[in-house]
Design a protein around this motif. Sequence first.
Motif, PDB file in Angstrom:
ATOM      1  N   LYS A 158      -9.157   1.890   3.626  1.00  0.00           N
ATOM      2  CA  LYS A 158     -10.450   1.133   3.229  1.00  0.00           C
ATOM      3  C   LYS A 158     -10.116  -0.310   2.558  1.00  0.00           C
ATOM      4  O   LYS A 158     -11.039  -1.071   2.594  1.00  0.00           O
ATOM      5  CB  LYS A 158     -11.458   1.925   2.404  1.00  0.00           C
ATOM      6  N   GLY A 159      -8.820  -0.411   2.148  1.00  0.00           N
ATOM      7  CA  GLY A 159      -8.313  -1.838   1.655  1.00  0.00           C
ATOM      8  C   GLY A 159      -7.696  -1.411   0.417  1.00  0.00           C
ATOM      9  O   GLY A 159      -7.379  -0.373   0.001  1.00  0.00           O
ATOM     10  N   MET A 160      -7.068  -2.265   0.138  1.00  0.00           N
ATOM     11  CA  MET A 160      -6.096  -2.696  -1.268  1.00  0.00           C
ATOM     12  C   MET A 160      -6.163  -3.797  -1.878  1.00  0.00           C
ATOM     13  O   MET A 160      -6.317  -4.778  -1.102  1.00  0.00           O
ATOM     14  CB  MET A 160      -4.632  -2.088  -0.776  1.00  0.00           C
ATOM     15  N   ASN A 161      -6.224  -4.017  -2.944  1.00  0.00           N
ATOM     16  CA  ASN A 161      -6.066  -5.242  -3.850  1.00  0.00           C
ATOM     17  C   ASN A 161      -4.923  -5.450  -4.465  1.00  0.00           C
ATOM     18  O   ASN A 161      -4.356  -4.480  -5.237  1.00  0.00           O
ATOM     19  CB  ASN A 161      -7.353  -5.257  -4.833  1.00  0.00           C
ATOM     20  N   VAL A 162      -4.231  -6.745  -4.457  1.00  0.00           N
ATOM     21  CA  VAL A 162      -2.862  -7.020  -5.070  1.00  0.00           C
ATOM     22  C   VAL A 162      -2.999  -8.212  -6.110  1.00  0.00           C
ATOM     23  O   VAL A 162      -3.876  -9.185  -5.626  1.00  0.00           O
ATOM     24  CB  VAL A 162      -1.930  -7.393  -3.896  1.00  0.00           C
ATOM     25  N   VAL A 163      -2.429  -7.917  -7.246  1.00  0.00           N
ATOM     26  CA  VAL A 163      -2.512  -9.066  -8.044  1.00  0.00           C
ATOM     27  C   VAL A 163      -0.988  -9.469  -8.611  1.00  0.00           C
ATOM     28  O   VAL A 163      -0.451  -8.316  -9.137  1.00  0.00           O
ATOM     29  CB  VAL A 163      -3.332  -8.809  -9.234  1.00  0.00           C
ATOM     30  N   GLY A 164      -0.650 -10.427  -8.584  1.00  0.00           N
ATOM     31  CA  GLY A 164       0.684 -10.862  -9.150  1.00  0.00           C
ATOM     32  C   GLY A 164       0.533 -11.755 -10.282  1.00  0.00           C
ATOM     33  O   GLY A 164      -0.500 -12.678 -10.407  1.00  0.00           O
ATOM     34  N   ILE A 165       1.043 -11.478 -11.243  1.00  0.00           N
ATOM     35  CA  ILE A 165       1.108 -12.420 -12.648  1.00  0.00           C
ATOM     36  C   ILE A 165       2.165 -13.638 -12.318  1.00  0.00           C
ATOM     37  O   ILE A 165       3.160 -13.791 -12.052  1.00  0.00           O
ATOM     38  CB  ILE A 165       1.448 -11.554 -13.794  1.00  0.00           C
ATOM     39  N   SER A 166       1.313 -14.645 -12.146  1.00  0.00           N
ATOM     40  CA  SER A 166       1.999 -16.024 -11.996  1.00  0.00           C
ATOM     41  C   SER A 166       2.225 -16.665 -13.493  1.00  0.00           C
ATOM     42  O   SER A 166       2.280 -15.945 -14.327  1.00  0.00           O
ATOM     43  CB  SER A 166       1.227 -16.942 -11.009  1.00  0.00           C
ATOM     44  N   LEU A 209      -2.590 -10.440   5.712  1.00  0.00           N
ATOM     45  CA  LEU A 209      -3.032  -9.044   5.545  1.00  0.00           C
ATOM     46  C   LEU A 209      -4.761  -8.766   5.412  1.00  0.00           C
ATOM     47  O   LEU A 209      -5.049  -7.755   5.134  1.00  0.00           O
ATOM     48  CB  LEU A 209      -2.430  -8.631   4.173  1.00  0.00           C
ATOM     49  N   ALA A 210      -5.488 -10.065   5.777  1.00  0.00           N
ATOM     50  CA  ALA A 210      -6.718  -9.641   5.643  1.00  0.00           C
ATOM     51  C   ALA A 210      -7.381  -8.777   6.795  1.00  0.00           C
ATOM     52  O   ALA A 210      -8.456  -8.023   6.631  1.00  0.00           O
ATOM     53  CB  ALA A 210      -7.452 -10.980   5.760  1.00  0.00           C
ATOM     54  N   PRO A 211      -6.711  -8.614   7.920  1.00  0.00           N
ATOM     55  CA  PRO A 211      -7.010  -7.612   8.753  1.00  0.00           C
ATOM     56  C   PRO A 211      -6.890  -6.214   8.542  1.00  0.00           C
ATOM     57  O   PRO A 211      -7.737  -5.631   9.056  1.00  0.00           O
ATOM     58  CB  PRO A 211      -6.172  -7.905  10.092  1.00  0.00           C
ATOM     59  N   LYS A 212      -6.183  -6.252   7.607  1.00  0.00           N
ATOM     60  CA  LYS A 212      -6.033  -4.798   6.970  1.00  0.00           C
ATOM     61  C   LYS A 212      -6.900  -4.403   5.789  1.00  0.00           C
ATOM     62  O   LYS A 212      -6.690  -3.383   5.231  1.00  0.00           O
ATOM     63  CB  LYS A 212      -4.490  -4.468   6.523  1.00  0.00           C
ATOM     64  N   ASN A 213      -7.865  -5.353   5.682  1.00  0.00           N
ATOM     65  CA  ASN A 213      -8.644  -5.048   4.324  1.00  0.00           C
ATOM     66  C   ASN A 213      -7.816  -5.235   2.884  1.00  0.00           C
ATOM     67  O   ASN A 213      -8.408  -4.587   1.983  1.00  0.00           O
ATOM     68  CB  ASN A 213      -9.474  -4.098   4.395  1.00  0.00           C
ATOM     69  N   ILE A 214      -6.647  -6.073   2.960  1.00  0.00           N
ATOM     70  CA  ILE A 214      -5.924  -5.851   1.782  1.00  0.00           C
ATOM     71  C   ILE A 214      -6.287  -7.416   1.377  1.00  0.00           C
ATOM     72  O   ILE A 214      -6.112  -8.526   2.052  1.00  0.00           O
ATOM     73  CB  ILE A 214      -4.523  -6.084   2.095  1.00  0.00           C
ATOM     74  N   ARG A 215      -6.573  -7.605   0.019  1.00  0.00           N
ATOM     75  CA  ARG A 215      -6.882  -8.926  -0.554  1.00  0.00           C
ATOM     76  C   ARG A 215      -5.612  -9.282  -1.563  1.00  0.00           C
ATOM     77  O   ARG A 215      -5.036  -8.199  -2.298  1.00  0.00           O
ATOM     78  CB  ARG A 215      -8.043  -8.988  -1.569  1.00  0.00           C
ATOM     79  N   VAL A 216      -5.297 -10.311  -1.681  1.00  0.00           N
ATOM     80  CA  VAL A 216      -3.962 -10.681  -2.560  1.00  0.00           C
ATOM     81  C   VAL A 216      -4.161 -11.961  -3.406  1.00  0.00           C
ATOM     82  O   VAL A 216      -4.705 -12.973  -2.829  1.00  0.00           O
ATOM     83  CB  VAL A 216      -2.662 -10.893  -1.676  1.00  0.00           C
ATOM     84  N   ASN A 217      -4.026 -11.746  -4.753  1.00  0.00           N
ATOM     85  CA  ASN A 217      -4.421 -13.110  -5.606  1.00  0.00           C
ATOM     86  C   ASN A 217      -3.363 -12.904  -6.718  1.00  0.00           C
ATOM     87  O   ASN A 217      -2.527 -11.957  -6.968  1.00  0.00           O
ATOM     88  CB  ASN A 217      -5.817 -13.036  -6.109  1.00  0.00           C
ATOM     89  N   THR A 218      -3.374 -14.184  -7.671  1.00  0.00           N
ATOM     90  CA  THR A 218      -2.515 -14.123  -8.668  1.00  0.00           C
ATOM     91  C   THR A 218      -3.351 -14.389  -9.906  1.00  0.00           C
ATOM     92  O   THR A 218      -4.113 -14.976  -9.673  1.00  0.00           O
ATOM     93  CB  THR A 218      -1.347 -15.305  -8.511  1.00  0.00           C
ATOM     94  N   VAL A 219      -2.884 -14.169 -11.014  1.00  0.00           N
ATOM     95  CA  VAL A 219      -3.436 -14.630 -12.476  1.00  0.00           C
ATOM     96  C   VAL A 219      -2.242 -15.332 -13.105  1.00  0.00           C
ATOM     97  O   VAL A 219      -1.013 -15.084 -13.165  1.00  0.00           O
ATOM     98  CB  VAL A 219      -3.838 -13.629 -13.091  1.00  0.00           C
TER      99      VAL A 219
END
Length: 250
Positions: A131-139, A171-181
């Motif tokens: 259904k999806g995955m969310n990724v957050v990297g600490i920048s 990765l959007a077609p796999k319902n994966i969101r990727v962001n940084t903070v």
Amino acid sequence: MIDFTGKTFIVSGIGGIGAETTKLLDSRGAEVILMDIDEKNITRTKELLSGNNHSGYVCDFSNVEGIEPVVRKIVMEHGPVDGFVHCVGVGAVRPLKMSKYDFMLGVMNINYFSFVEVVRCLSIKGNFNPKGMNVVGISALGAFLGNSTKTAYCASKGAMNAAVRCLAKELAPKNIRVNTVAPGVTNTLMATNFEQMGIESEEIKMIKSRQYLGVCEPIDIANAIAFLLSDLSRMITGSCISVDGGKLTS
């Protein structure tokens, strides 16, 4: 408003921000899988959690090729994951004349290549929730604001932000969101170490004066991470959120 009951998240790097993030996710009902090079860090953090379903795995993020077996074991033992938070980082600083290739590569391996490698491994079919995955990297603000002796550190954080824009689209077609903070000056051991490494006190005073809302606490960063892991941010991907007490605006 945020309920992570039934969700499984991996948090890598159980330092100040990583530990606070782990505690926050636990308080919201998530199963948290801790990854850190120091088993004592894992044990100490697990003792602060209320749930009994949390696990820890030792991983040396400087050895990028050794990451995949650890991720494979995690998925095998816990099933597909719902999210990943990368808090691993080394704040090594050196003047240019001492910044040889081996030093630069070591910083990039820990701060950048390890992040991409974990995302690569987790984004394989069967390793993440369909259904999806969310990724957050600490920048870091160093991705936007350069400073002397910090070439390796700032370059690694800038590379993470650039990669996230590409990963988000791929990765959007796999319902994966990727962001940084990108945290501002935060009350963590790394910030303390920067001061103790001899960085001029006047420079530190200037940085803190620009951060006019004050020094961040780890929970301030953890709150932003939880937001990006939740459906409240469902239309945000490929972005960097600065939690910096206003520093970038001054």
